[in-house]
Design an enzyme around this catalytic site. Structure first.
Site, short mmCIF file in Angstrom:
data_model
loop_
_atom_site.label_atom_id
_atom_site.label_comp_id
_atom_site.label_asym_id
_atom_site.label_seq_id
_atom_site.Cartn_x
_atom_site.Cartn_y
_atom_site.Cartn_z
NE ARG A 1 -7.28 4.83 5.36
CZ ARG A 1 -6.82 5.99 5.79
NH1 ARG A 1 -7.31 6.54 6.88
NH2 ARG A 1 -5.84 6.62 5.15
CE LYS B 1 -1.76 1.48 4.05
NZ LYS B 1 -1.42 2.85 4.43
CG ASN B 2 2.26 2.63 3.54
OD1 ASN B 2 1.10 2.96 3.27
ND2 ASN B 2 2.66 2.34 4.76
CB CYS C 1 -4.62 10.35 11.45
SG CYS C 1 -3.50 9.73 12.68
CG ASP D 1 2.86 1.32 9.83
OD1 ASP D 1 3.11 1.54 8.64
OD2 ASP D 1 2.59 2.22 10.64
NE ARG E 1 0.58 10.40 10.87
CZ ARG E 1 0.04 9.44 10.11
NH1 ARG E 1 -1.18 9.04 10.34
NH2 ARG E 1 0.70 8.95 9.08
N PRO E 2 2.10 16.11 11.91
CG PRO E 2 4.06 16.53 13.07
CD PRO E 2 2.84 15.67 13.09
C1 EPZ Z 1 4.36 6.70 6.72
O1 EPZ Z 1 3.60 7.78 7.22
C2 EPZ Z 1 3.37 5.56 6.54
N1 EPZ Z 1 2.32 5.95 5.60
C3 EPZ Z 1 2.73 5.21 7.89
O2 EPZ Z 1 1.93 4.05 7.68
C4 EPZ Z 1 3.82 4.87 8.90
O3 EPZ Z 1 3.23 4.67 10.16
C5 EPZ Z 1 4.84 6.01 8.98
O4 EPZ Z 1 5.37 6.30 7.67
C6 EPZ Z 1 6.01 5.68 9.89
O5 EPZ Z 1 6.68 4.54 9.39
C7 EPZ Z 1 2.59 5.92 4.28
O6 EPZ Z 1 3.67 5.58 3.85
C8 EPZ Z 1 1.47 6.32 3.37
P1 EPZ Z 1 6.53 9.86 8.90
P2 EPZ Z 1 4.28 9.25 7.29
O7 EPZ Z 1 6.53 11.16 8.19
O8 EPZ Z 1 5.14 9.48 6.11
C9 EPZ Z 1 7.03 12.96 12.39
C10 EPZ Z 1 0.00 2.73 7.74
O9 EPZ Z 1 -0.48 2.19 8.74
N2 EPZ Z 1 6.92 13.99 11.33
O10 EPZ Z 1 7.66 8.91 8.66
O11 EPZ Z 1 3.19 10.22 7.55
C11 EPZ Z 1 5.71 12.25 12.63
O12 EPZ Z 1 4.90 12.97 13.52
C12 EPZ Z 1 0.51 4.15 7.84
O13 EPZ Z 1 0.16 2.17 6.62
C13 EPZ Z 1 7.13 15.33 11.68
O14 EPZ Z 1 7.38 15.65 12.83
O15 EPZ Z 1 5.17 9.10 8.58
C14 EPZ Z 1 6.15 10.93 13.20
O16 EPZ Z 1 6.40 11.08 14.59
C15 EPZ Z 1 0.10 4.81 9.15
N3 EPZ Z 1 7.03 16.28 10.71
C16 EPZ Z 1 7.47 10.66 12.48
O17 EPZ Z 1 7.88 11.91 11.93
C17 EPZ Z 1 6.76 15.96 9.40
O18 EPZ Z 1 6.71 16.88 8.55
C18 EPZ Z 1 7.35 9.65 11.37
O19 EPZ Z 1 6.36 10.12 10.46
C19 EPZ Z 1 6.55 14.61 9.06
C20 EPZ Z 1 6.64 13.63 10.05
#
Ligand code: EPZ
Length: 420
Positions: A396, A22-23, A116, A304, A121-122
């Site tokens: 989803r 998916k991702n 979410c 995840d 989710r910043p």
């Molecule tokens: C991806 O989300 C995945 N989604 C998520 O999977 C997964 O949980 C996550 O990576 C972590 O591995 C997709 O790939 C579509 P991040 P993403 O940016 O990119 C912080 C699922 O279940 N952060 O790596 O949104 C954030 O708050 C989904 O399939 C900032 O602070 O995750 C978190 O603590 C849920 N500022 C950490 O980084 C930003 O601008 C990791 O988030 C972006 C992120």
């Protein structure tokens, strides 16, 4: 709203085919905005999130067609560069259109994704990165509005290895003037898959799979076809289903190299696991040993899989501590698992689980994708009947989960919303 009815206690046995990631698909689909033309993606799972991303691209003028696990996109007629709130609020990954739009068209108006189910989710790292690449950014009434004649290379160091921000900046930098450097990049397999796809499209990227990536911008890219990598989280979820029911299950069409930490944790918990080219076989033991887990960025234990691991630990022989260091508030499944008889104490982002002899079936409510998976898993092990409500969350990210589990011997069926 559909629900699952599960009668627990059935040992899972047999073979299950794992679907495409998916991702990875959610990153590669918006990447098609970088070059006009026709793309074919294979091994694409039938999921609500994929449909949502397809609808967003159609709103921009792309033609999107799904035929089983084959997805064809034609971005020839893309002429709108906006991602409206009503579409983005359905799925945070919609933010992935920001990078390609600003890189290819010099303009993007993308709704801020909002939070979410489990909290904020910043996207500050996405916005700051695009700004560093020379875009003019304003935030106006909940929208990110970005403009740039042509992006120019920059050195971008992430204070957090963000998957999404790495993907967005990668897709923006491939058409920027000069060589962009990303420090502390995410190295999840889905980002490696995106980088390899961009290279096939004509991008120049060095350092794939490392935290130091260099992207030498080019003037144009071209459409290509691609096959999605397997979904490592679906695979991990089925390993947990086998371990929770003391079953023996073979997973096909998966990549064990993407699950090294997860596999070693299942072994620590008492399962015996063999791996081969594209397959994993788990033979679970009756007794589940308690194993502590702290989630981390790849190749650490994925956040995840945190909810699924907590489900497994609810019936372990002893106590375990599960810490989510990525998302401090991703525990909506805990109160629902307690309804099934689990003994869990939650303190901020740390769950202490005392294994119980048996879970007992009850009605439980899904709140988000991986929480729902953990409730289905617990229902497979619980004595008696479990009803998992609002399984649209599951749809989803899991393709026909109940059918795949049923084929492995689980007593599970879907009741559509209209029937109750
Ligand atoms: C991806 O989300 C995945 N989604 C998520 O999977 C997964 O949980 C996550 O990576 C972590 O591995 C997709 O790939 C579509 P991040 P993403 O940016 O990119 C912080 C699922 O279940 N952060 O790596 O949104 C954030 O708050 C989904 O399939 C900032 O602070 O995750 C978190 O603590 C849920 N500022 C950490 O980084 C930003 O601008 C990791 O988030 C972006 C992120």
């Amino acid at each position: 709203m559909d629900k699952f009815i599960i009668h627990g206690g059935k040992r899972l046995n047999g073979t299950v085919t794992i679907g495409g990631s998916k991702n990875a698909a959610l990153a590669l689909m918006p990447a098609t905005l970088l070059a006009s033309g026709k793309y074919q993606f294979d091994n694409v799972p039938e999921l609500r999130d994929i449909t949502t991303m397809g609808k967003l691209l159609e709103m921009m003028g792309a033609d999107v067609e799904k035929n089983g696990h084959t997805l064809t996109l034609n971005t020839f007629r893309v002429n709108k560069f906006e991602a409206p709130y009503d579409q983005v609020k359905k799925m945070r990954a919609s933010i992935y259109v920001l990078g390609p739009l600003i890189a290819r068209y010099g303009y993007a108006k993308v709704s801020l994704p909002g939070g979410c189910a489990w909290g904020p989710r910043p996207v500050n790292l996405h916005i700051e990165g695009i700004k560093k690449l020379g875009a003019k950014i304003e935030i106006d009434r909940g929208y990110i509005i970005a403009r740039a004649k042509r992006l120019r290379a920059a050195k971008i160091a992430f204070d957090v290895s963000s998957v999404g921000a790495t993907g967005n900046i990668l897709m923006a930098a491939v058409l920027a003037k000069g060589t962009t450097v990303i420090e502390n990049a995410a190295i999840e397999p889905e980002i490696t898959a995106l980088s390899e796809f961009l290279i096939k499209m004509g991008a120049h990227i060095d350092g794939i799979g490392t935290r130091h990536i260099e992207i030498e911008g080019v003037d144009a890219l071209h459409p290509v076809n691609e096959r999605m990598i397997p979904d490592r989280i679906e695979a991990g979820t089925f390993l947990a289903a086998a371990a929770l029911t003391a079953g023996t299950v073979k997973l096909e069409n998966c990549n064990p190299c993407h699950l090294t930490t997860v596999i070693s944790k299942f072994k620590e918990a008492g399962a015996s696991i063999q791996v081969g080219e594209g397959w994993i076989k788990i033979k679970s033991s009756k007794t589940i040993k308690p194993v502590d887990v702290t989630t981390a960025v790849y190749p650490g234990f994925p956040t995840d899989m945190q909810a699924q691991w907590i489900s497994l630990m609810t019936i372990a022989k002893g106590s375990s501590v599960i810490t989510d260091s990525i998302y401090y508030d991703r525990f909506k499944h805990v109160p629902e698992l307690i309804r099934l008889g689990a003994n869990i104490e939650l303190n901020k982002n740390v769950a202490v689980i005392k294994g119980v002899k048996k879970l007992r079936g009850a009605k439980v409510m899904s709140t988000d994708l991986r929480a729902s998976a953990s409730l289905v898993l617990a229902g497979l092990a619980a004595e008696g009947k479990t009803e998992v409500l609002r399984v649209y969350h599951l749809d989803r990210g899991y393709e026909h989960l109940e059918k795949k589990l049923h084929l492995l011997g689980a007593k599970i069926r879907r009741i559509s919303g209209k029937e109750y």
